[in-house]
Structure formats: C-alpha cells, structure tokens
Design a protein around this motif. Structure first.
Motif, PDB file in Angstrom:
ATOM      1  N   VAL A   1       0.742  -1.109   0.082  1.00  0.00           N
ATOM      2  CA  VAL A   1      -0.008  -0.051  -0.120  1.00  0.00           C
ATOM      3  C   VAL A   1       0.744   1.380  -0.112  1.00  0.00           C
ATOM      4  O   VAL A   1       1.886   1.373   0.602  1.00  0.00           O
ATOM      5  CB  VAL A   1      -1.013   0.039   1.249  1.00  0.00           C
ATOM      6  CG1 VAL A   1      -1.725   1.308   1.417  1.00  0.00           C
ATOM      7  CG2 VAL A   1      -1.787  -1.187   1.282  1.00  0.00           C
ATOM      8  N   THR A  28      -4.877  -4.400  -1.264  1.00  0.00           N
ATOM      9  CA  THR A  28      -6.457  -4.696  -1.659  1.00  0.00           C
ATOM     10  C   THR A  28      -7.387  -3.781  -0.886  1.00  0.00           C
ATOM     11  O   THR A  28      -7.241  -3.606   0.225  1.00  0.00           O
ATOM     12  CB  THR A  28      -6.654  -6.006  -1.145  1.00  0.00           C
ATOM     13  OG1 THR A  28      -6.023  -7.026  -1.733  1.00  0.00           O
ATOM     14  CG2 THR A  28      -8.121  -6.488  -1.497  1.00  0.00           C
ATOM     15  N   ALA A  29      -8.349  -2.924  -1.833  1.00  0.00           N
ATOM     16  CA  ALA A  29      -9.180  -1.948  -1.010  1.00  0.00           C
ATOM     17  C   ALA A  29     -10.311  -2.957  -0.442  1.00  0.00           C
ATOM     18  O   ALA A  29     -10.445  -3.932  -0.794  1.00  0.00           O
ATOM     19  CB  ALA A  29      -9.861  -1.066  -2.115  1.00  0.00           C
ATOM     20  N   TYR A  31      -9.634   0.545   2.137  1.00  0.00           N
ATOM     21  CA  TYR A  31      -8.468   0.769   3.026  1.00  0.00           C
ATOM     22  C   TYR A  31      -8.951   1.350   4.248  1.00  0.00           C
ATOM     23  O   TYR A  31     -10.299   2.075   4.420  1.00  0.00           O
ATOM     24  CB  TYR A  31      -7.568   1.988   2.337  1.00  0.00           C
ATOM     25  CG  TYR A  31      -6.913   1.639   0.995  1.00  0.00           C
ATOM     26  CD1 TYR A  31      -6.077   0.736   1.065  1.00  0.00           C
ATOM     27  CD2 TYR A  31      -7.463   2.140  -0.156  1.00  0.00           C
ATOM     28  CE1 TYR A  31      -5.481   0.380  -0.224  1.00  0.00           C
ATOM     29  CE2 TYR A  31      -7.132   1.669  -1.534  1.00  0.00           C
ATOM     30  CZ  TYR A  31      -6.124   0.792  -1.589  1.00  0.00           C
ATOM     31  OH  TYR A  31      -5.651   0.491  -2.708  1.00  0.00           O
ATOM     32  N   ASP A  60      -4.724  -1.972   4.462  1.00  0.00           N
ATOM     33  CA  ASP A  60      -5.731  -2.454   3.378  1.00  0.00           C
ATOM     34  C   ASP A  60      -6.517  -3.470   3.669  1.00  0.00           C
ATOM     35  O   ASP A  60      -6.417  -3.823   5.046  1.00  0.00           O
ATOM     36  CB  ASP A  60      -4.862  -2.871   2.075  1.00  0.00           C
ATOM     37  CG  ASP A  60      -4.047  -4.442   2.336  1.00  0.00           C
ATOM     38  OD1 ASP A  60      -4.145  -4.807   3.221  1.00  0.00           O
ATOM     39  OD2 ASP A  60      -3.546  -4.844   1.277  1.00  0.00           O
TER      40      ASP A  60
END
Length: 87
Positions: A1, A28-29, A31, A60
C-alpha cells in the motif's frame, strides 16, 4: 500500500481549520486510515486540525503492513499592527 496526501493549511493563526486527505493505492481495497496512532477508520479525511506535524498510517483489507508517513500543517504568522498616535 502507498499513499499521497492533500493538505489544507490553517487559514488564520491559532485556528483549527486544517485538514488532511489521504489517497491510497496498491494492496487490496477498502483501506482504513489512522491519524497519530488513533483507531483506524474508513474515512480518508481528517479535519478540524491545528498547525503541527501529524503521523499517518494506512492499511488495506488484508491488514497487510501499514504504510506510514508524516505530514505538516502550517499556519500564517499572527496578525499584528503598530498604532502611532498623531498629535
């Protein structure tokens, strides 16, 4: 991130009108975001801030290691004047 920030500095000396918006990418959203070690929250906007240096953290959806950084909010110098008495 990773992340970038948009900062709004304090408008007048001594006020708390500053804000920080964090824009995250990678990982990976969705957040979550933390200011000064506080609880992580879903909002990427921190407002009502006074002048100073703030610690930021982003994580994330997989709780991968946090991306961290610092950002400063500034303020203008105190307004002053000189009065000259005319006789």
């Amino acid at each position: 991130v990773s992340f970038g920030t948009a900062v709004v500095n304090v408008a007048c000396f001594g006020q708390s009108t500053g804000s920080i918006t964090i824009n995250a990418s990678g990982g990976t959203a969705p957040y979550t975001f933390s200011l000064n070690g506080g609880v992580f929250q879903p909002s990427n906007i921190f407002s009502g801030l006074s002048a100073g240096t703030y610690s930021l953290a982003v994580r994330d959806a997989n709780n991968c290691p946090n991306a961290t950084g610092t950002v400063s909010i500034t303020q203008p110098t105190v307004l002053s004047f000189t009065h000259t008495k005319l006789d």
